[in-house]
Design a protein around this motif. Structure first.
Motif, PDB file in Angstrom:
ATOM      1  N   GLU A 153       0.721  -0.932  -0.001  1.00 51.67           N
ATOM      2  CA  GLU A 153      -0.025   0.197   0.292  1.00 51.67           C
ATOM      3  C   GLU A 153       0.581   1.737   0.393  1.00 51.67           C
ATOM      4  O   GLU A 153       0.610   1.965  -0.117  1.00 51.67           O
ATOM      5  CB  GLU A 153      -0.910   0.085   1.217  1.00 51.67           C
ATOM      6  CG  GLU A 153      -2.098   1.219   1.104  1.00 51.67           C
ATOM      7  CD  GLU A 153      -2.894   1.281   2.770  1.00 51.67           C
ATOM      8  OE1 GLU A 153      -3.436   1.882   2.683  1.00 51.67           O
ATOM      9  OE2 GLU A 153      -2.602   0.149   2.940  1.00 51.67           O
ATOM     10  N   SER A 154       2.153   0.777   0.683  1.00 47.76           N
ATOM     11  CA  SER A 154       3.292   2.544   0.564  1.00 47.76           C
ATOM     12  C   SER A 154       3.268   2.760  -1.180  1.00 47.76           C
ATOM     13  O   SER A 154       3.877   4.003  -0.967  1.00 47.76           O
ATOM     14  CB  SER A 154       3.901   2.250   1.961  1.00 47.76           C
ATOM     15  OG  SER A 154       4.498   2.815   2.299  1.00 47.76           O
ATOM     16  N   ILE A 155       4.033   1.292  -1.234  1.00 46.18           N
ATOM     17  CA  ILE A 155       4.511   1.392  -2.554  1.00 46.18           C
ATOM     18  C   ILE A 155       3.095   2.571  -3.283  1.00 46.18           C
ATOM     19  O   ILE A 155       3.417   2.841  -4.476  1.00 46.18           O
ATOM     20  CB  ILE A 155       4.736   0.406  -2.611  1.00 46.18           C
ATOM     21  CG1 ILE A 155       6.121   0.075  -2.290  1.00 46.18           C
ATOM     22  CG2 ILE A 155       6.082   0.555  -4.421  1.00 46.18           C
ATOM     23  CD1 ILE A 155       6.778  -1.118  -2.072  1.00 46.18           C
ATOM     24  N   LEU A 156       2.324   1.614  -3.492  1.00 41.70           N
ATOM     25  CA  LEU A 156       1.528   2.585  -4.447  1.00 41.70           C
ATOM     26  C   LEU A 156       0.933   3.662  -3.971  1.00 41.70           C
ATOM     27  O   LEU A 156       0.856   4.453  -5.150  1.00 41.70           O
ATOM     28  CB  LEU A 156      -0.288   1.118  -4.634  1.00 41.70           C
ATOM     29  CG  LEU A 156       0.203   0.509  -4.806  1.00 41.70           C
ATOM     30  CD1 LEU A 156      -1.190  -0.935  -4.923  1.00 41.70           C
ATOM     31  CD2 LEU A 156       0.920  -0.094  -6.423  1.00 41.70           C
ATOM     32  N   ASN A 157       1.000   4.585  -3.422  1.00 46.29           N
ATOM     33  CA  ASN A 157       1.374   5.359  -2.875  1.00 46.29           C
ATOM     34  C   ASN A 157       2.544   6.470  -3.531  1.00 46.29           C
ATOM     35  O   ASN A 157       1.413   7.480  -3.961  1.00 46.29           O
ATOM     36  CB  ASN A 157       0.480   5.977  -1.427  1.00 46.29           C
ATOM     37  CG  ASN A 157      -0.593   4.951  -0.677  1.00 46.29           C
ATOM     38  OD1 ASN A 157      -2.253   5.614  -1.331  1.00 46.29           O
ATOM     39  ND2 ASN A 157      -0.718   4.885  -0.377  1.00 46.29           N
ATOM     40  N   LYS A 158       2.829   5.498  -3.445  1.00 43.12           N
ATOM     41  CA  LYS A 158       3.746   6.756  -3.550  1.00 43.12           C
ATOM     42  C   LYS A 158       3.994   6.507  -5.779  1.00 43.12           C
ATOM     43  O   LYS A 158       4.589   7.385  -5.938  1.00 43.12           O
ATOM     44  CB  LYS A 158       5.157   6.126  -3.062  1.00 43.12           C
ATOM     45  CG  LYS A 158       5.331   6.502  -2.089  1.00 43.12           C
ATOM     46  CD  LYS A 158       7.293   5.547  -0.889  1.00 43.12           C
ATOM     47  CE  LYS A 158       7.197   5.719   0.005  1.00 43.12           C
ATOM     48  NZ  LYS A 158       8.476   5.579   0.524  1.00 43.12           N
ATOM     49  N   LYS A 167      -5.654   4.335 -11.049  1.00 37.71           N
ATOM     50  CA  LYS A 167      -4.863   5.858 -10.975  1.00 37.71           C
ATOM     51  C   LYS A 167      -5.460   6.157 -12.619  1.00 37.71           C
ATOM     52  O   LYS A 167      -5.165   5.336 -12.775  1.00 37.71           O
ATOM     53  CB  LYS A 167      -3.446   6.345 -10.554  1.00 37.71           C
ATOM     54  CG  LYS A 167      -2.497   5.880 -11.446  1.00 37.71           C
ATOM     55  CD  LYS A 167      -1.127   5.904 -10.994  1.00 37.71           C
ATOM     56  CE  LYS A 167      -0.070   5.212 -12.323  1.00 37.71           C
ATOM     57  NZ  LYS A 167       1.631   5.749 -12.175  1.00 37.71           N
ATOM     58  N   GLY A 168      -5.602   7.539 -12.779  1.00 32.17           N
ATOM     59  CA  GLY A 168      -5.437   7.822 -14.566  1.00 32.17           C
ATOM     60  C   GLY A 168      -7.039   7.785 -14.757  1.00 32.17           C
ATOM     61  O   GLY A 168      -7.617   7.572 -15.517  1.00 32.17           O
ATOM     62  N   ILE A 169      -7.638   8.032 -14.065  1.00 30.01           N
ATOM     63  CA  ILE A 169      -9.314   7.962 -13.483  1.00 30.01           C
ATOM     64  C   ILE A 169      -9.952   9.403 -14.982  1.00 30.01           C
ATOM     65  O   ILE A 169     -11.016   9.391 -15.827  1.00 30.01           O
ATOM     66  CB  ILE A 169      -9.929   8.724 -12.375  1.00 30.01           C
ATOM     67  CG1 ILE A 169     -11.866   8.118 -12.879  1.00 30.01           C
ATOM     68  CG2 ILE A 169     -10.120   9.924 -11.873  1.00 30.01           C
ATOM     69  CD1 ILE A 169     -11.712   6.948 -13.065  1.00 30.01           C
ATOM     70  N   ALA A 170      -9.013  10.531 -14.999  1.00 26.20           N
ATOM     71  CA  ALA A 170      -9.478  11.538 -16.377  1.00 26.20           C
ATOM     72  C   ALA A 170      -9.148  10.733 -16.976  1.00 26.20           C
ATOM     73  O   ALA A 170      -9.794  11.239 -17.917  1.00 26.20           O
ATOM     74  CB  ALA A 170      -7.955  12.389 -15.880  1.00 26.20           C
ATOM     75  N   VAL A 211      -5.668   4.057  -2.862  1.00 28.34           N
ATOM     76  CA  VAL A 211      -6.118   2.778  -2.638  1.00 28.34           C
ATOM     77  C   VAL A 211      -6.608   2.326  -1.608  1.00 28.34           C
ATOM     78  O   VAL A 211      -6.840   3.520  -0.697  1.00 28.34           O
ATOM     79  CB  VAL A 211      -4.461   2.306  -1.985  1.00 28.34           C
ATOM     80  CG1 VAL A 211      -4.140   1.058  -1.668  1.00 28.34           C
ATOM     81  CG2 VAL A 211      -3.021   2.491  -2.688  1.00 28.34           C
ATOM     82  N   PHE A 212      -7.529   1.816  -1.602  1.00 25.38           N
ATOM     83  CA  PHE A 212      -8.854   1.465  -0.697  1.00 25.38           C
ATOM     84  C   PHE A 212      -7.934   0.036  -0.214  1.00 25.38           C
ATOM     85  O   PHE A 212      -7.509  -1.348  -1.300  1.00 25.38           O
ATOM     86  CB  PHE A 212     -10.065   1.490  -1.757  1.00 25.38           C
ATOM     87  CG  PHE A 212     -10.231   1.972  -2.668  1.00 25.38           C
ATOM     88  CD1 PHE A 212     -10.515   3.525  -1.700  1.00 25.38           C
ATOM     89  CD2 PHE A 212      -9.656   2.699  -3.515  1.00 25.38           C
ATOM     90  CE1 PHE A 212     -10.791   4.363  -2.684  1.00 25.38           C
ATOM     91  CE2 PHE A 212     -10.071   3.563  -4.424  1.00 25.38           C
ATOM     92  CZ  PHE A 212     -10.850   4.686  -3.698  1.00 25.38           C
TER      93      PHE A 212
END
Length: 445
Positions: A147-152, A168-171, A157-158
């Motif tokens: 989770e920490s790596i994905l946040n960086k 990520k990239g919901i845009a 993260v859920f």
């Protein structure tokens, strides 16, 4: 649906079925592509074929014999409406159908895709990772490290018990919706401009003041009162020539006069540099010679009109007849091809008498003739299109949506089953870059 089931439907049920089928057909991507191609073809046609010209223009350039491409004559062109493509009922109908297709596609495809992308989706079994484009079994101490790596890495993260879902990239999912909205706004702007705009042409002599009257086309919702709330004065008109004597550029010095007779705006216009006032644009498009100022002996200065003469594509020339006797029994013809000043005098037998320039006296039929000035006229194309700001706004949204659409929508899942840890993910584009990112995550783990 079987025939028996269809027959058992109520009238409302049959209507709902037909409506769903209609929406499904309209939302079909293939139909949207076909409509877009048709719009492009007719838009190109409207660019190639001169729009909103007098009938005699089309009669001269699109004769019946020989017909262009064997069928395109001036009558066919006018009957179809190719002389005003962008305001024909069939062109507007195509725009409306294309807009309906975009709206249907947005509600049936893009919005559900966005809604699905926003749903948290956790994996609870290791076999679910087998269907992902990238997956691996890893060695780590806890899901907290993942989770920490994905946040960086910029993921949102859920977590739920022994499972993680990140995206990520919901845009990238919002982008296509913005594109559709932008295109719909562009279509609305084009339709609004067709119904509320106008197109006019005026040929005004230097020194004259005019009000827009010669409307070639006006929409059903056009507010003509705005165009009648002011006048325009042509303060001066002149032409710059090249050293070879060809027209280099022509200019009009225009002033906008309000109802109180006050000058509210002034500008010198030329090709590609128009005057804009109250949403109305004045373009410099052509020129002519409207008259000539003449003096006989010591008579008062008087102005005679000049007319453009037919030359069978041998260049433009203008001419007038100057009487030299009060009873109009004798006179001379004055011919010129431009405003540079060289003019030619012919007698009543068609013989050349002399070549003269402004203020150069010459004796003709016993009188002293002096041509003082050629009076030029400016050809103005006047256009009002209230839909242009709407189109610009829609185009800006379209560009923003296109950029957003290039953003990759990436999803990553992680699961802990006892002492075993699994990670996997997928993306909708830039697959190679996503795999590199996943390998980087694995290296950190």
């Amino acid at each position: 649906m079987s025939v028996s089931n269809y027959n058992n439907l109520s009238i409302k049920g049959k209507f709902d079925l037909y409506f769903r089928r209609l929406i499904s057909t309209i939302a079909d991507l293939r139909l949207a592509i076909i409509l877009l191609l048709v719009i492009a073809i007719f838009s190109i046609t409207g660019t190639i074929i001169e729009q909103n010209q007098p009938i005699n223009y089309y009669q001269e350039n699109y004769p019946e014999n020989p017909a262009l491409f064997g069928f395109l004559t001036w009558q066919v062109l006018l009957n179809i409406g190719l002389n005003h493509v962008y305001t024909t009922w069939w062109y507007l109908a195509i725009l409306f159908l294309f807009g309906s297709s975009l709206i249907a596609c947005t509600f049936r495809r893009q919005l559900p895709a966005l809604k699905s992308a926003k749903i948290w989706s956790f994996y609870h079994q290791s076999r679910q990772f087998n269907k992902l484009a990238f997956s691996a079994e890893i060695t780590t101490e806890s899901l907290n490290i993942i989770e920490s790596i994905l946040n960086k890495k910029g993921y949102k993260v859920f977590s739920s018990d022994n499972s993680i879902y990140a995206q990520k990239g919901i845009a990238g999912r919002v982008g296509p919706i913005i594109v559709h909205i932008g295109m719909i706004i562009i279509l609305l702007g084009a339709i609004w401009g067709a119904f509320s705009g106008f197109f006019a042409q005026e040929m005004i002599a230097s020194g004259n003041t005019f009000m827009i009257k010669n409307y070639l086309e006006a929409g059903k919702l056009t507010n003509l009162e705005k165009a009648q709330s002011f006048q325009v004065k042509v303060n001066d008109f002149w032409i710059d020539y090249t050293p070879e004597g060809k027209v280099d550029q022509f200019y009009s010095d225009l002033s906008v006069i309000n109802k109180q007779g006050e000058e509210v705006k002034r500008k010198t216009i030329f090709v590609n540099q128009p005057l804009r006032y109250k949403g109305i644009t004045f373009y410099q498009t052509s020129w002519s010679i409207s008259g000539v100022k003449v003096q006989l002996n010591n008579s008062p200065i008087f102005q005679l009109p000049m007319a453009e003469l037919a030359t069978e594509n041998q260049g433009r020339i203008w001419g007038t007849w100057i009487p030299t006797k009060p009873d109009l029994s004798e006179g001379v013809s004055l011919i010129t091809k431009d405003l540079q000043g060289t003019m030619f005098l012919y007698n009543m037998q068609g013989e050349l008498i002399n070549a003269i320039r402004p203020n150069m006296p010459v004796e003709v039929n016993g009188v002293n003739l002096k041509v003082l000035q050629l009076v030029g006229a400016t050809g103005l194309q006047i256009k009002s299109d209230p839909g242009v700001p709407i189109v610009y706004f829609g185009f800006a949204l379209l560009m923003i949506g296109v950029v957003m659409s290039y953003v990759s929508f990436s999803q990553v899942w992680a699961l802990q089953e006892g002492n075993r840890f699994f990670i996997g993910g997928k993306t909708n584009r830039a697959q190679v870059a996503f795999e590199k990112e996943m390998y980087n995550i694995l290296e950190q783990l």
